[in-house]
Motif scaffolding. Structure first.
Motif, PDB file in Angstrom:
ATOM      1  N   ILE A   4      57.201 -84.776 -40.691  1.00 35.44           N
ATOM      2  CA  ILE A   4      56.987 -85.563 -42.152  1.00 35.44           C
ATOM      3  C   ILE A   4      55.730 -85.121 -42.527  1.00 35.44           C
TER       4      ILE A   4
ATOM      5  N   SER B 125      52.602 -87.828 -46.963  1.00 35.00           N
ATOM      6  CA  SER B 125      53.431 -88.761 -47.393  1.00 35.00           C
ATOM      7  C   SER B 125      52.494 -90.143 -47.275  1.00 35.00           C
TER       8      SER B 125
ATOM      9  N   TRP C 102      61.463 -82.234 -35.665  1.00 30.60           N
ATOM     10  CA  TRP C 102      61.290 -82.987 -37.229  1.00 30.60           C
ATOM     11  C   TRP C 102      59.822 -83.216 -37.319  1.00 30.60           C
TER      12      TRP C 102
ATOM     13  N   ARG D 145      67.963 -91.821 -39.321  1.00 31.42           N
ATOM     14  CA  ARG D 145      68.186 -90.349 -38.587  1.00 31.42           C
ATOM     15  C   ARG D 145      69.472 -90.043 -37.929  1.00 31.42           C
TER      16      ARG D 145
ATOM     17  N   CYS E 217      60.712 -91.693 -45.912  1.00 30.53           N
ATOM     18  CA  CYS E 217      60.257 -90.442 -46.008  1.00 30.53           C
ATOM     19  C   CYS E 217      61.382 -89.274 -45.770  1.00 30.53           C
ATOM     20  N   VAL E 218      61.149 -88.123 -46.019  1.00 26.79           N
ATOM     21  CA  VAL E 218      62.385 -86.990 -45.716  1.00 26.79           C
ATOM     22  C   VAL E 218      61.728 -86.103 -44.470  1.00 26.79           C
ATOM     23  N   GLU E 219      62.335 -86.081 -43.501  1.00 23.56           N
ATOM     24  CA  GLU E 219      61.900 -85.210 -42.537  1.00 23.56           C
ATOM     25  C   GLU E 219      62.494 -83.848 -42.453  1.00 23.56           C
ATOM     26  N   ALA E 220      61.823 -82.849 -42.058  1.00 25.26           N
ATOM     27  CA  ALA E 220      62.607 -81.586 -41.966  1.00 25.26           C
ATOM     28  C   ALA E 220      62.116 -80.921 -40.727  1.00 25.26           C
TER      29      ALA E 220
ATOM     30  N   VAL F 292      67.084 -81.192 -42.997  1.00 28.16           N
ATOM     31  CA  VAL F 292      66.627 -82.143 -43.535  1.00 28.16           C
ATOM     32  C   VAL F 292      67.437 -83.466 -43.665  1.00 28.16           C
ATOM     33  N   ARG F 293      66.575 -84.596 -43.285  1.00 27.05           N
ATOM     34  CA  ARG F 293      67.063 -85.825 -43.033  1.00 27.05           C
ATOM     35  C   ARG F 293      66.262 -86.949 -43.576  1.00 27.05           C
ATOM     36  N   HIS F 294      66.838 -88.171 -43.810  1.00 26.11           N
ATOM     37  CA  HIS F 294      65.977 -89.156 -44.304  1.00 26.11           C
ATOM     38  C   HIS F 294      65.423 -89.922 -42.951  1.00 26.11           C
ATOM     39  N   SER F 295      64.227 -90.323 -42.913  1.00 24.98           N
ATOM     40  CA  SER F 295      63.314 -90.662 -41.638  1.00 24.98           C
ATOM     41  C   SER F 295      63.992 -92.191 -41.212  1.00 24.98           C
TER      42      SER F 295
END
Length: 75
Positions: free
Chosen positions: A14, A18, A12, A46, A25-28, A40-43
């Motif tokens: 960020i 940011s 993952w 998780r 944040c958004v993590e990818a 993709v997920r919301h930090s």
């Protein structure tokens, strides 16, 4: 539906741009299966739902970002 096993190998990331350090944040990250898919997920959440994009979808999104297609003006 993506399995927890498929997500286990995701590295993952960020955005370095940011400004948020509080987990908003958004993590990818790419799936480790070599398919080119990106998760993709919301930090902050998780363990919540993850969205997975195909290689083509992710490349189209990144191309749009680089072309300024998502530079929205504040309302």
């Amino acid at each position: 539906m993506i399995t927890p096993e498929e997500l286990a190998g995701v590295a993952w990331r960020i955005s370095s741009r940011s400004p948020d350090t509080g987990g908003q944040c958004v993590e990818a990250g790419p799936l480790a299966d070599g398919s080119g898919r990106v998760a993709v997920r919301h930090s902050r959440r998780r363990d919540a739902e993850v969205i997975v994009y195909s290689r083509a979808e992710w490349q189209a999104f990144i191309g749009g970002v680089k072309n300024g297609e998502f530079d929205f003006s504040p309302s």
